[in-house]
Scaffold this motif. Structure first.
Motif, PDB file in Angstrom:
ATOM      1  N   GLU A  67       0.831  -1.207   0.000  1.00  0.00           N
ATOM      2  CA  GLU A  67       0.000   0.000   0.000  1.00  0.00           C
ATOM      3  C   GLU A  67       0.865   1.257   0.000  1.00  0.00           C
ATOM      4  O   GLU A  67       0.603   2.203  -0.746  1.00  0.00           O
ATOM      5  N   ALA A  68       1.908   1.283   0.810  1.00  0.00           N
ATOM      6  CA  ALA A  68       2.800   2.442   0.866  1.00  0.00           C
ATOM      7  C   ALA A  68       3.476   2.668  -0.484  1.00  0.00           C
ATOM      8  O   ALA A  68       3.585   3.808  -0.961  1.00  0.00           O
ATOM      9  N   ARG A  69       3.925   1.590  -1.114  1.00  0.00           N
ATOM     10  CA  ARG A  69       4.580   1.712  -2.417  1.00  0.00           C
ATOM     11  C   ARG A  69       3.602   2.251  -3.460  1.00  0.00           C
ATOM     12  O   ARG A  69       3.946   3.098  -4.292  1.00  0.00           O
ATOM     13  N   GLU A  70       2.352   1.767  -3.430  1.00  0.00           N
ATOM     14  CA  GLU A  70       1.363   2.217  -4.404  1.00  0.00           C
ATOM     15  C   GLU A  70       0.953   3.676  -4.187  1.00  0.00           C
ATOM     16  O   GLU A  70       0.599   4.370  -5.133  1.00  0.00           O
ATOM     17  N   LEU A  71       1.015   4.141  -2.943  1.00  0.00           N
ATOM     18  CA  LEU A  71       0.674   5.538  -2.659  1.00  0.00           C
ATOM     19  C   LEU A  71       1.825   6.501  -2.963  1.00  0.00           C
ATOM     20  O   LEU A  71       1.604   7.699  -3.129  1.00  0.00           O
TER      21      LEU A  71
END
Length: 122
Positions: A67-71
């Motif tokens: 999720e952090a990478r996608e954000l």
């Protein structure tokens, strides 16, 4: 803090070197590491595992890092989340302890013996 400021990053040269050394091996086989969660985060995570949101701490780490990478490319969303976190922290300042009391409480807490952390077994 600027990324080229030696003083700003002087405390993590060894970690940066280790990351560089592990990069190729991690690209081939992944990365395994141990993490310590303080009590409030540990409680938060275990409650979500109990509810079936995650099957294990490893699954939670995978999901949260993904999720952090996608954000990451969505700076506007990240800035909004940060703004809301700051607003929430400001709202909590009204009930915060005065500095001297907070420091005394922190020193007492740090002086107490710590129980052994719980360990998740696969």
């Amino acid at each position: 803090m600027h990324k080229d400021d030696d003083e700003a990053f002087a405390d993590n040269y060894a970690e940066r070197d280790q990351a560089k050394a592990l990069r190729e091996q991690a690209r081939a086989g992944g990365l395994q590491f141990e993490a310590f969660l303080p009590t409030s985060l540990a409680d938060w995570l275990l409650e979500r595992i109990e509810r079936g949101m995650f099957a294990s701490p490893a699954e939670a780490v995978f999901a949260i890092f993904t999720e952090a990478r996608e954000l990451e490319p969505h700076r506007d969303l990240r800035d909004e989340v940060l703004r809301r976190m700051i607003d929430a922290a400001r709202a909590n300042l009204e009930s915060a302890l005065p500095h001297d009391e907070a420091m005394a409480e922190l020193r007492e807490e740090m002086a107490r013996p710590r129980p052994e952390p719980a360990r998740w077994q696969r």
